[in-house]
Enzyme design. Sequence first.
Site, PDB file in Angstrom:
ATOM      1  N   LYS A 284      11.985   2.632   5.290  1.00  0.00           N
ATOM      2  CA  LYS A 284      11.983   4.072   4.996  1.00  0.00           C
ATOM      3  C   LYS A 284      13.359   4.535   4.520  1.00  0.00           C
ATOM      4  CE  LYS A 284       7.940   4.879   7.716  1.00  0.00           C
ATOM      5  NZ  LYS A 284       7.618   3.502   8.125  1.00  0.00           N
TER       6      LYS A 284
ATOM      7  N   ARG B   2       0.854  -1.197   0.000  1.00  0.00           N
ATOM      8  CA  ARG B   2       0.000   0.000   0.000  1.00  0.00           C
ATOM      9  C   ARG B   2       0.878   1.231   0.000  1.00  0.00           C
ATOM     10  NH1 ARG B   2      -2.744   0.472   4.996  1.00  0.00           N
ATOM     11  NH2 ARG B   2      -1.413   2.269   5.279  1.00  0.00           N
TER      12      ARG B   2
ATOM     13  N   LYS C  21      11.917  10.387  10.588  1.00  0.00           N
ATOM     14  CA  LYS C  21      11.252   9.079  10.648  1.00  0.00           C
ATOM     15  C   LYS C  21      12.238   7.938  10.924  1.00  0.00           C
ATOM     16  CE  LYS C  21       8.411   9.366   6.793  1.00  0.00           C
ATOM     17  NZ  LYS C  21       7.066   9.061   6.214  1.00  0.00           N
TER      18      LYS C  21
ATOM     19  N   GLU D  75       4.781   7.034   2.336  1.00  0.00           N
ATOM     20  CA  GLU D  75       5.589   5.823   2.501  1.00  0.00           C
ATOM     21  C   GLU D  75       4.991   4.704   1.670  1.00  0.00           C
ATOM     22  OE1 GLU D  75       5.293   3.381   5.893  1.00  0.00           O
ATOM     23  OE2 GLU D  75       3.200   3.821   6.246  1.00  0.00           O
TER      24      GLU D  75
ATOM     25  N   GLU E 128       7.225   0.709  11.630  1.00  0.00           N
ATOM     26  CA  GLU E 128       5.911   0.713  10.992  1.00  0.00           C
ATOM     27  C   GLU E 128       4.849   0.805  12.079  1.00  0.00           C
ATOM     28  OE1 GLU E 128       5.407   0.723   7.808  1.00  0.00           O
ATOM     29  OE2 GLU E 128       7.477   0.329   7.239  1.00  0.00           O
ATOM     30  N   GLY E 129       3.654   1.168  11.656  1.00  0.00           N
ATOM     31  CA  GLY E 129       2.515   1.074  12.559  1.00  0.00           C
ATOM     32  C   GLY E 129       2.110   2.385  13.200  1.00  0.00           C
TER      33      GLY E 129
ATOM     34  N   ASN F  64       4.145   0.729   2.082  1.00  0.00           N
ATOM     35  CA  ASN F  64       4.076  -0.412   2.999  1.00  0.00           C
ATOM     36  C   ASN F  64       4.171  -1.698   2.194  1.00  0.00           C
ATOM     37  OD1 ASN F  64       3.325   0.918   5.661  1.00  0.00           O
ATOM     38  ND2 ASN F  64       1.834   1.793   4.258  1.00  0.00           N
TER      39      ASN F  64
ATOM     40  N   ARG G  10      -7.780   7.442   4.697  1.00  0.00           N
ATOM     41  CA  ARG G  10      -7.820   7.676   6.145  1.00  0.00           C
ATOM     42  C   ARG G  10      -7.826   9.175   6.374  1.00  0.00           C
ATOM     43  NH1 ARG G  10      -2.679   4.631   8.052  1.00  0.00           N
ATOM     44  NH2 ARG G  10      -2.159   5.370   5.978  1.00  0.00           N
TER      45      ARG G  10
ATOM     46  N   SER H 219      -2.886  -2.860   5.877  1.00  0.00           N
ATOM     47  CA  SER H 219      -4.192  -3.230   6.428  1.00  0.00           C
ATOM     48  C   SER H 219      -5.322  -2.356   5.913  1.00  0.00           C
ATOM     49  CB  SER H 219      -4.134  -3.183   7.954  1.00  0.00           C
ATOM     50  OG  SER H 219      -3.869  -1.873   8.353  1.00  0.00           O
TER      51      SER H 219
END
Length: 487
Positions: free
Chosen positions: A322, A121, A379, A141, A383-384, A143, A463, A148
């Site tokens: 990253k 993603r 950064k 970024e 992740e997350g 993923n 989002r 998800s």
Amino acid sequence: MNNIPKDLLEDLKNQAVDWAYGNGLTMIKKPTEEEIKNQQVIVSHLPFSLLPSQFDQSLYQQSISLAQDFNLLVHYLSKDFNYIQNTLKDVQDDFTQSLLNIHRIIEKEGIKQNISLGIFRSDYMVHNHDSNVLPKIYQVELNTISSSFGSLSSKVFELHKYLIERNQLKQYGYDINNHPNNDSCIEIASSLSKAHQLYIDNNNLLSDHNNDANKNIVVLMIVQDGERNLFDQKLLEFTLWNNHKVLLIRRTLNDIYQRATIDENLNHCLKIDNYEISVTYFRAGYTPNDYHSQKDWDARLLIERSYSIKCPTISYHLVGAKKIQQAICKQGVLEKYLENESIQRLRQCFTGLYSLSKEDIDKETVAKAIANPNLYVMKPQREGGGNNIYNQQVKESLETMNQDQLSSYILMDKIVSVPFNASFVRERQLIQTEALYELGVFGLLITDKDSIIQNDQGGILLRTKTSNSDEGGVAAGFAVIDSIIFK
Ligand code: ADP
Ligand code: MG
Ligand code: MG
């Protein structure tokens, strides 16, 4: 689009909450101490945007069209063992180093399964800080593991379609013809099924598997214990079954450590609890918190050594770092892997990314960031969500961290969006807020050694977060799942 009367908004909210519970637009609520003690599990509706947010159609098209370029980029980068190892060697954290270690072991032993599945993603924000300049999309970024919300995103598109049509919201500017479908759940399930079928076809060629044996071949989802985003995963499991009659089982890394084996006599196939695993799909293993001890790392290595198709492979996982995102921006890198046209398209969505590594720290930009910390984001290799450094802390961190610590971070231009008014629904409450959004585009990739079997975009995720929060975790309570309507 803001002139919906208050009582209608409240009515829409009530309709939406019922729809959410009735259709599995749900997640598990963070338990209180009392609930943990009583072993209670409380399900609540997903936080969502009441109605779709306006999105520029050409920027949407542009982001969708980048999916295939990014898929190819991951594919070619993942083949370049030395580039991955060299680029990440200075990232000073145990997690990345443990992944690199598995990468080295597999390179030495040889890959058992040449087919790989990628469910990626790529996330974008709209940069439009200056009204004299046309808005642009910049990549936040990429993923490459555990991407998800594919299923719940499809659901929110359905919810919004329902609300718009059922309440005739065209009069308020919500024209259903401008509201696209989003089949991310169906598309992701379809790729999992394709990979599963490829496994079975190859198996039948390689060994004397009969049809009965094929019945016990299943997709394995690696999950976290107590996953709160359970229904996003479950909807995918149901779709895989309903549309393809493929069974998906859920196991933790600890289950793998305790009970999984590799059958050396049968192509190194992965087995657990009387199942043979066609595809291992990681929805855990992307954060150090998922590796409680060496046992969980042993489990990851076992999977990687096996003949099961990995989603992602260790190399796909590492390419999503990253640090790699920053390193490939440098002139001459993309040129090694991609055609000119792809490179042109990709570069348009790269914002400024700067190295903080020992070897090539960008001192000039570090000085600029210390002078103007609000224009940058720092950064780490994580992740997350919830890990980045913003504003005044960028200055403090750049001034106080030593070179080893800095090497685990990259520096990035802050992407600045103009906030808009939105209505969020959280815990059955309507919340009016100023908001920003981040568009995720799923990329689906199946490759077999050098041949590309599938290279597609797989739908989107929007989002939307309150504009005063730097990060937008859905579970953390800042962001909601949204859908788009073209301007
Ligand atoms: P993670 O892998 O933890 O999700 P991200 O790079 O997506 O890491 O960063 C988390 C969040 O931080 C993003 O969802 C976004 O809200 C914010 N963010 C990240 N990079 C930028 C940036 N360059 N400009 C503005 N916000 C950013
Ligand atoms: Mg990420
Ligand atoms: Mg992110």
